[in-house]
Scaffold this motif. Sequence first.
Motif, PDB file in Angstrom:
ATOM      1  N   SER A 609       0.845  -1.191   0.000  1.00  0.00           N
ATOM      2  CA  SER A 609       0.000   0.000   0.000  1.00  0.00           C
ATOM      3  C   SER A 609       0.882   1.242   0.000  1.00  0.00           C
ATOM      4  CB  SER A 609      -0.923   0.011   1.225  1.00  0.00           C
ATOM      5  OG  SER A 609      -0.169  -0.080   2.415  1.00  0.00           O
ATOM      6  N   VAL A 610       0.411   2.311  -0.648  1.00  0.00           N
ATOM      7  CA  VAL A 610       1.138   3.582  -0.734  1.00  0.00           C
ATOM      8  C   VAL A 610       0.187   4.697  -0.342  1.00  0.00           C
ATOM      9  CG1 VAL A 610       2.697   2.746  -2.519  1.00  0.00           C
ATOM     10  CG2 VAL A 610       0.574   3.830  -3.189  1.00  0.00           C
ATOM     11  N   ASP A 611       0.746   5.793   0.207  1.00  0.00           N
ATOM     12  CA  ASP A 611      -0.097   6.867   0.716  1.00  0.00           C
ATOM     13  C   ASP A 611       0.400   8.221   0.262  1.00  0.00           C
ATOM     14  OD1 ASP A 611       2.108   7.484   2.242  1.00  0.00           O
ATOM     15  OD2 ASP A 611       1.283   6.754   4.125  1.00  0.00           O
ATOM     16  N   GLN A 612      -0.303   9.241   0.737  1.00  0.00           N
ATOM     17  CA  GLN A 612       0.014  10.625   0.373  1.00  0.00           C
ATOM     18  C   GLN A 612       1.165  11.198   1.178  1.00  0.00           C
ATOM     19  OE1 GLN A 612      -3.545  12.968   0.593  1.00  0.00           O
ATOM     20  NE2 GLN A 612      -4.680  11.677  -0.852  1.00  0.00           N
ATOM     21  N   ALA A 613       1.709  10.435   2.120  1.00  0.00           N
ATOM     22  CA  ALA A 613       2.829  10.898   2.941  1.00  0.00           C
ATOM     23  C   ALA A 613       4.140  10.238   2.518  1.00  0.00           C
ATOM     24  CB  ALA A 613       2.553  10.620   4.419  1.00  0.00           C
ATOM     25  N   ARG A 614       4.246   9.829   1.236  1.00  0.00           N
ATOM     26  CA  ARG A 614       5.477   9.302   0.633  1.00  0.00           C
ATOM     27  C   ARG A 614       5.855   7.909   1.153  1.00  0.00           C
ATOM     28  NH1 ARG A 614       9.591  14.010   2.025  1.00  0.00           N
ATOM     29  NH2 ARG A 614       8.758  13.511   4.077  1.00  0.00           N
ATOM     30  N   LYS A 615       4.946   7.210   1.809  1.00  0.00           N
ATOM     31  CA  LYS A 615       5.298   5.937   2.446  1.00  0.00           C
ATOM     32  C   LYS A 615       4.804   4.769   1.608  1.00  0.00           C
ATOM     33  CE  LYS A 615       5.225   5.600   6.915  1.00  0.00           C
ATOM     34  NZ  LYS A 615       4.779   5.473   8.322  1.00  0.00           N
ATOM     35  N   VAL A 616       5.637   3.706   1.566  1.00  0.00           N
ATOM     36  CA  VAL A 616       5.304   2.422   0.935  1.00  0.00           C
ATOM     37  C   VAL A 616       5.389   1.361   2.034  1.00  0.00           C
ATOM     38  CG1 VAL A 616       5.924   0.725  -0.812  1.00  0.00           C
ATOM     39  CG2 VAL A 616       6.192   3.158  -1.295  1.00  0.00           C
ATOM     40  N   VAL A 617       4.327   0.555   2.180  1.00  0.00           N
ATOM     41  CA  VAL A 617       4.247  -0.434   3.253  1.00  0.00           C
ATOM     42  C   VAL A 617       4.034  -1.810   2.632  1.00  0.00           C
ATOM     43  CG1 VAL A 617       3.036  -1.167   5.335  1.00  0.00           C
ATOM     44  CG2 VAL A 617       3.314   1.272   4.845  1.00  0.00           C
ATOM     45  N   LEU A 618       4.860  -2.765   3.056  1.00  0.00           N
ATOM     46  CA  LEU A 618       4.743  -4.160   2.631  1.00  0.00           C
ATOM     47  C   LEU A 618       4.091  -4.948   3.758  1.00  0.00           C
ATOM     48  CD1 LEU A 618       5.453  -6.462   0.623  1.00  0.00           C
ATOM     49  CD2 LEU A 618       7.640  -6.682   1.827  1.00  0.00           C
ATOM     50  N   TRP A 619       3.000  -5.676   3.455  1.00  0.00           N
ATOM     51  CA  TRP A 619       2.232  -6.443   4.439  1.00  0.00           C
ATOM     52  C   TRP A 619       2.396  -7.940   4.163  1.00  0.00           C
ATOM     53  CZ3 TRP A 619      -0.912  -3.548   7.909  1.00  0.00           C
ATOM     54  CH2 TRP A 619      -1.047  -2.198   7.596  1.00  0.00           C
ATOM     55  N   TYR A 620       2.303  -8.743   5.212  1.00  0.00           N
ATOM     56  CA  TYR A 620       2.334 -10.202   5.060  1.00  0.00           C
ATOM     57  C   TYR A 620       1.075 -10.820   5.657  1.00  0.00           C
ATOM     58  CZ  TYR A 620       3.458 -10.521  10.026  1.00  0.00           C
ATOM     59  OH  TYR A 620       3.420 -10.417  11.382  1.00  0.00           O
TER      60      TYR A 620
END
Length: 620
Positions: A609-620
Amino acid sequence: MAGSGAPCGPAARWKRHIVRQLRQRDRMQKALFLELVPAYNRLLEKAELLAKFSEELKLEPNSVTPVTYHGSWEEHSGPASEQVASPASLRAKWQQQEEGLQLVCGEMAYQVVEKSAALGTLQAQLEERQDRLAALEARVAELREARARQARLLEERRARNAARREAYEALRARAARQEAALRRLQEEARDLLERLVRRKACAAAERNLRNERRERVNQAWVSKELKQAAQQIVNINESPDILEDGTREETVTLTPAVEPDPQESETCEKWKRSFRSASATSLTLSRCVDVMKGLLDFKKRRGHSVGGSPEQRYQSIPVCVVARLPTGVLDALEAHLSEVNAVCFGPNSSLLATGGADQLIHLWNVVGGRLEGNQTLEGAGGSISSVDFDPSGSQVLAATYNQAAHLWKVGEAQSKETLSGHKDKVTAAKFKLTKHQAVTGSRDRTVKEWDLDRAYCSRTINVLSYCNDVVCGDHIIISGHNDQKIRFWDSRGPQCTQVIPVQGRVTSLSLSPDQLHLLSCSRDDTLKVIDLRVSNIRQVFRADGFRCGSDWTKASFSPDRSYALAGSWDGALYIWNVDTGKLENRLPGAHCAAVNAVAWCYSGSHIVSVDQARKVVLWY
């Protein structure tokens, strides 16, 4: 105060004003002295009379003649006195009168002093006003000089304005001529483009005609070969002969299907020959199978080709049997310099692409539950609104806000092709299942199909509303629009085949791997599953707290179509079960801003998932 010549309007006004002020001052000061002057005159008269009486009283009594003062005595003695008064009584009487006159003179002198003081005050005021008048006259002179200077400046500026107006008119005439020339050039370019398109269409039609003729000739030849092969009988000898080298030999005899006439028996004998069984089988069965496959392929190409060229589909597309629900965060990082708008997994599930408003696309490797930077793709020239991998994983297609889509080859940093032709922001770009073809949607109310080999727009679809997202099936294009409608287009036809209205502006579309269901996300804070077999909305997903954060919020199916995934404005991820329609899980805490896009890998083991605060998150 008037000059020799006729004064202008402003000069005459201030002169009349000064005259009125002087007249008003004269009336005011004259009113002050109207009572003072007569009183002063009466005082002078009484003083003269008193002085005369004093001189008369100083004279001797003998010198006073009764005749001289007879009138006066009668005046002061009254009517009751009949005899002439003595000089002593007259002196006393005159003394009394003198004292009274002195008192009157003192009062008059006091009044004279007061009036003199008032007169001095008025004279001081008059002098002050005269000084002010002189200052005002000097100021008027200065203003006249300033007015003259301003008049000269005005004339100069008028002259400059006139010159500039002439230059502007000349520039306008020149611009009009250049615009006319530009219009002529545009018309010529349009004519040339139309001629080029017509020539290409003619060339394509001729090529299609030649291909059809060639295929007809091949069909005729194949039919002839099949007829000849059908007239022959294959006899396989089941008792193999043992050769000298120890190998077996099976004999196959080809005989005509119809028995020949006796006269032709000798001719038919030469058709009876022995072959190895493998050779005979390959000559007949495999040849027939190849011929039939060729015919079927030809019919398929005839039905679904563009410009007569055969469609080449990708060899393998990954299939997921069971997707795993995510429960926690594996890795989180700030991947871009500004907000991240798009994310997409490659077919091998280990390569990831993210695109943001910093005009860059980052490729990431998913290794050991972490995101490792692989490559940065440059040259977009605008904010990235959508990214997509082709089914082979060798190319990346991105839609940008600079009115174009860009194509990269994985391993090359610079853009390989630029698909330009839109007149506004390109909001979506997707590969089709056939090779070298793509589809883009834009805010200029068009959807375009592209031939990637030539970077050429093969078709333009005009729509009544902004296009926010597109997806592609085998021979169908689905577009979601700002007017709360989902439109279906057939690649083989010019018209819209179907329109499905939804509530709220459509922000994203996701097609299931089996191409039987469509997931749409809209600004009414709902997700909808559309069954494409019956063209009906099957389910509507909503949840407390779920809201779309923007007009480009992307939702996604799981690779096995069991779940629907979307990000909310509060940074949480929501997962619904497609079969039951219930909210399966909510994943908060990883994002502190609105989630713009989500992606589920083809193996079903990870989501990003990616957001408006420049962050990319990988989930398991």
